[in-house]
Design a protein around this motif. Structure first.
Motif, PDB file in Angstrom:
ATOM      1  N   VAL A   1       0.915  -1.086  -0.029  1.00  0.00           N
ATOM      2  CA  VAL A   1       0.046   0.090   0.030  1.00  0.00           C
ATOM      3  C   VAL A   1       1.033   1.156   0.039  1.00  0.00           C
ATOM      4  O   VAL A   1       0.609   2.115  -0.809  1.00  0.00           O
ATOM      5  CB  VAL A   1      -0.893   0.250   1.371  1.00  0.00           C
ATOM      6  N   ALA A   2       1.807   1.105   0.689  1.00  0.00           N
ATOM      7  CA  ALA A   2       2.849   2.517   0.832  1.00  0.00           C
ATOM      8  C   ALA A   2       3.418   2.527  -0.534  1.00  0.00           C
ATOM      9  O   ALA A   2       3.638   3.820  -0.939  1.00  0.00           O
ATOM     10  CB  ALA A   2       3.778   2.180   1.857  1.00  0.00           C
ATOM     11  N   PHE A   3       3.907   1.480  -0.979  1.00  0.00           N
ATOM     12  CA  PHE A   3       4.625   1.611  -2.385  1.00  0.00           C
ATOM     13  C   PHE A   3       3.476   2.205  -3.644  1.00  0.00           C
ATOM     14  O   PHE A   3       3.887   3.067  -4.302  1.00  0.00           O
ATOM     15  CB  PHE A   3       4.905   0.379  -2.925  1.00  0.00           C
ATOM     16  N   TYR A   4       2.152   1.750  -3.370  1.00  0.00           N
ATOM     17  CA  TYR A   4       1.191   2.337  -4.412  1.00  0.00           C
ATOM     18  C   TYR A   4       1.055   3.656  -4.221  1.00  0.00           C
ATOM     19  O   TYR A   4       1.061   4.509  -5.070  1.00  0.00           O
ATOM     20  CB  TYR A   4      -0.056   1.463  -4.199  1.00  0.00           C
ATOM     21  N   LEU A   5       0.997   4.291  -3.024  1.00  0.00           N
ATOM     22  CA  LEU A   5       0.813   5.463  -2.521  1.00  0.00           C
ATOM     23  C   LEU A   5       1.921   6.247  -2.905  1.00  0.00           C
ATOM     24  O   LEU A   5       1.786   7.596  -3.447  1.00  0.00           O
ATOM     25  CB  LEU A   5       0.356   5.823  -1.122  1.00  0.00           C
ATOM     26  N   LEU A   6       2.898   5.790  -2.907  1.00  0.00           N
ATOM     27  CA  LEU A   6       4.201   6.730  -3.125  1.00  0.00           C
ATOM     28  C   LEU A   6       4.225   6.911  -4.778  1.00  0.00           C
ATOM     29  O   LEU A   6       4.756   8.072  -5.163  1.00  0.00           O
ATOM     30  CB  LEU A   6       5.395   5.858  -2.674  1.00  0.00           C
ATOM     31  N   ILE A   7       4.073   5.767  -5.466  1.00  0.00           N
ATOM     32  CA  ILE A   7       3.910   6.041  -7.032  1.00  0.00           C
ATOM     33  C   ILE A   7       2.729   6.982  -7.439  1.00  0.00           C
ATOM     34  O   ILE A   7       3.012   7.726  -8.235  1.00  0.00           O
ATOM     35  CB  ILE A   7       3.701   4.559  -7.460  1.00  0.00           C
ATOM     36  N   THR A   8       1.791   6.744  -6.818  1.00  0.00           N
ATOM     37  CA  THR A   8       0.737   7.687  -6.995  1.00  0.00           C
ATOM     38  C   THR A   8       1.075   9.012  -6.745  1.00  0.00           C
ATOM     39  O   THR A   8       0.758   9.976  -7.570  1.00  0.00           O
ATOM     40  CB  THR A   8      -0.398   7.451  -6.386  1.00  0.00           C
ATOM     41  N   LEU A   9       1.694   9.461  -5.716  1.00  0.00           N
ATOM     42  CA  LEU A   9       2.124  10.782  -5.306  1.00  0.00           C
ATOM     43  C   LEU A   9       3.216  11.241  -6.430  1.00  0.00           C
ATOM     44  O   LEU A   9       2.961  12.460  -6.879  1.00  0.00           O
ATOM     45  CB  LEU A   9       2.906  10.539  -3.999  1.00  0.00           C
ATOM     46  N   ILE A  10       4.034  10.267  -6.898  1.00  0.00           N
ATOM     47  CA  ILE A  10       5.242  10.878  -8.112  1.00  0.00           C
ATOM     48  C   ILE A  10       4.534  11.152  -9.122  1.00  0.00           C
ATOM     49  O   ILE A  10       4.850  12.167  -9.646  1.00  0.00           O
ATOM     50  CB  ILE A  10       6.235   9.727  -8.017  1.00  0.00           C
ATOM     51  N   ILE A  11       3.463  10.211  -9.597  1.00  0.00           N
ATOM     52  CA  ILE A  11       3.220  10.488 -10.887  1.00  0.00           C
ATOM     53  C   ILE A  11       2.000  11.779 -10.882  1.00  0.00           C
ATOM     54  O   ILE A  11       1.974  12.823 -11.816  1.00  0.00           O
ATOM     55  CB  ILE A  11       1.851   9.268 -11.205  1.00  0.00           C
ATOM     56  N   GLY A  12       1.439  12.041  -9.609  1.00  0.00           N
ATOM     57  CA  GLY A  12       0.761  13.431  -9.402  1.00  0.00           C
ATOM     58  C   GLY A  12       1.713  14.537  -9.646  1.00  0.00           C
ATOM     59  O   GLY A  12       1.170  15.603 -10.011  1.00  0.00           O
ATOM     60  N   ILE A  13       2.809  14.238  -8.917  1.00  0.00           N
ATOM     61  CA  ILE A  13       3.817  15.758  -9.003  1.00  0.00           C
ATOM     62  C   ILE A  13       4.255  15.822 -10.287  1.00  0.00           C
ATOM     63  O   ILE A  13       4.340  17.011 -10.559  1.00  0.00           O
ATOM     64  CB  ILE A  13       4.629  15.412  -7.933  1.00  0.00           C
ATOM     65  N   ARG A  14       4.630  14.782 -10.744  1.00  0.00           N
ATOM     66  CA  ARG A  14       5.192  15.041 -12.411  1.00  0.00           C
ATOM     67  C   ARG A  14       4.160  15.478 -13.223  1.00  0.00           C
ATOM     68  O   ARG A  14       4.236  16.581 -14.024  1.00  0.00           O
ATOM     69  CB  ARG A  14       5.726  13.635 -12.885  1.00  0.00           C
ATOM     70  N   ALA A  15       2.898  15.239 -12.971  1.00  0.00           N
ATOM     71  CA  ALA A  15       1.775  15.497 -14.146  1.00  0.00           C
ATOM     72  C   ALA A  15       1.165  16.882 -13.707  1.00  0.00           C
ATOM     73  O   ALA A  15       1.025  17.601 -14.663  1.00  0.00           O
ATOM     74  CB  ALA A  15       0.565  14.540 -13.909  1.00  0.00           C
ATOM     75  N   GLY A  16       1.542  17.583 -12.363  1.00  0.00           N
ATOM     76  CA  GLY A  16       0.994  18.699 -12.198  1.00  0.00           C
ATOM     77  C   GLY A  16       2.165  19.976 -12.238  1.00  0.00           C
ATOM     78  O   GLY A  16       2.034  21.191 -12.012  1.00  0.00           O
ATOM     79  N   ARG A  17       3.381  19.596 -12.815  1.00  0.00           N
ATOM     80  CA  ARG A  17       4.369  20.484 -12.773  1.00  0.00           C
ATOM     81  C   ARG A  17       4.034  21.707 -13.774  1.00  0.00           C
ATOM     82  O   ARG A  17       4.472  22.829 -13.665  1.00  0.00           O
ATOM     83  CB  ARG A  17       5.592  19.769 -13.284  1.00  0.00           C
ATOM     84  N   GLY A  18       3.430  21.516 -14.789  1.00  0.00           N
ATOM     85  CA  GLY A  18       3.025  22.629 -15.744  1.00  0.00           C
ATOM     86  C   GLY A  18       1.826  23.284 -15.320  1.00  0.00           C
ATOM     87  O   GLY A  18       1.452  24.387 -15.976  1.00  0.00           O
ATOM     88  N   ILE A  19       1.157  23.055 -14.155  1.00  0.00           N
ATOM     89  CA  ILE A  19      -0.101  23.686 -13.722  1.00  0.00           C
ATOM     90  C   ILE A  19       0.483  24.994 -13.131  1.00  0.00           C
ATOM     91  O   ILE A  19       1.114  25.087 -11.799  1.00  0.00           O
ATOM     92  CB  ILE A  19      -0.800  22.984 -12.604  1.00  0.00           C
ATOM     93  N   THR A  20      -0.174  26.051 -13.552  1.00  0.00           N
ATOM     94  CA  THR A  20       0.171  27.574 -13.231  1.00  0.00           C
ATOM     95  C   THR A  20      -0.942  28.390 -12.472  1.00  0.00           C
ATOM     96  O   THR A  20      -0.865  28.900 -11.499  1.00  0.00           O
ATOM     97  CB  THR A  20       1.112  28.404 -13.946  1.00  0.00           C
ATOM     98  N   THR A  21      -2.122  27.891 -13.116  1.00  0.00           N
ATOM     99  CA  THR A  21      -3.263  28.643 -12.492  1.00  0.00           C
ATOM    100  C   THR A  21      -4.422  27.963 -12.045  1.00  0.00           C
ATOM    101  O   THR A  21      -4.277  26.714 -12.241  1.00  0.00           O
ATOM    102  CB  THR A  21      -3.917  29.582 -13.812  1.00  0.00           C
ATOM    103  N   MET A  22      -5.408  28.569 -11.369  1.00  0.00           N
ATOM    104  CA  MET A  22      -6.302  27.711 -10.972  1.00  0.00           C
ATOM    105  C   MET A  22      -7.339  27.161 -12.043  1.00  0.00           C
ATOM    106  O   MET A  22      -7.941  25.855 -11.842  1.00  0.00           O
ATOM    107  CB  MET A  22      -7.399  28.329  -9.900  1.00  0.00           C
TER     108      MET A  22
END
Length: 82
Positions: free
Chosen positions: A12-33
């Motif tokens: 479960v911890a590994f799954y959550l970590l992978i999900t967090l990494i994917i989310g952070i990478r996908a959200g890098r270009g987000i600058t506005t609401m």
């Protein structure tokens, strides 16, 4: 038994970590609401919008609730409900 618990926790911890990494990478270009809430409107097809609305309306709670009512009351409830 505690050995299985640690393996389950690690999975479960590994799954959550992978999900967090994917989310952070996908959200890098987000600058506005607007980018955060809507995304790229040009990339949303009608099918995606309809599927999102359907998934919001018919969620897991209503599906499980329907199955529970049909089990406790009987299939007649499912026929009357629909």
């Amino acid at each position: 038994m505690s050995h299985l618990l640690t393996i389950d926790t690690a999975v479960v911890a590994f799954y959550l970590l992978i999900t967090l990494i994917i989310g952070i990478r996908a959200g890098r270009g987000i600058t506005t609401m607007q980018q955060y809430t809507i995304g790229d409107p040009k990339s949303h097809t009608t099918f995606i919008v309809v599927a999102a609305i359907f998934a919001t309306e018919v969620g897991g709670g209503s599906t499980i609730g329907t199955a529970e009512k049909a089990f406790t009351i009987g299939l007649i409830w499912a026929l009357v409900e629909f």
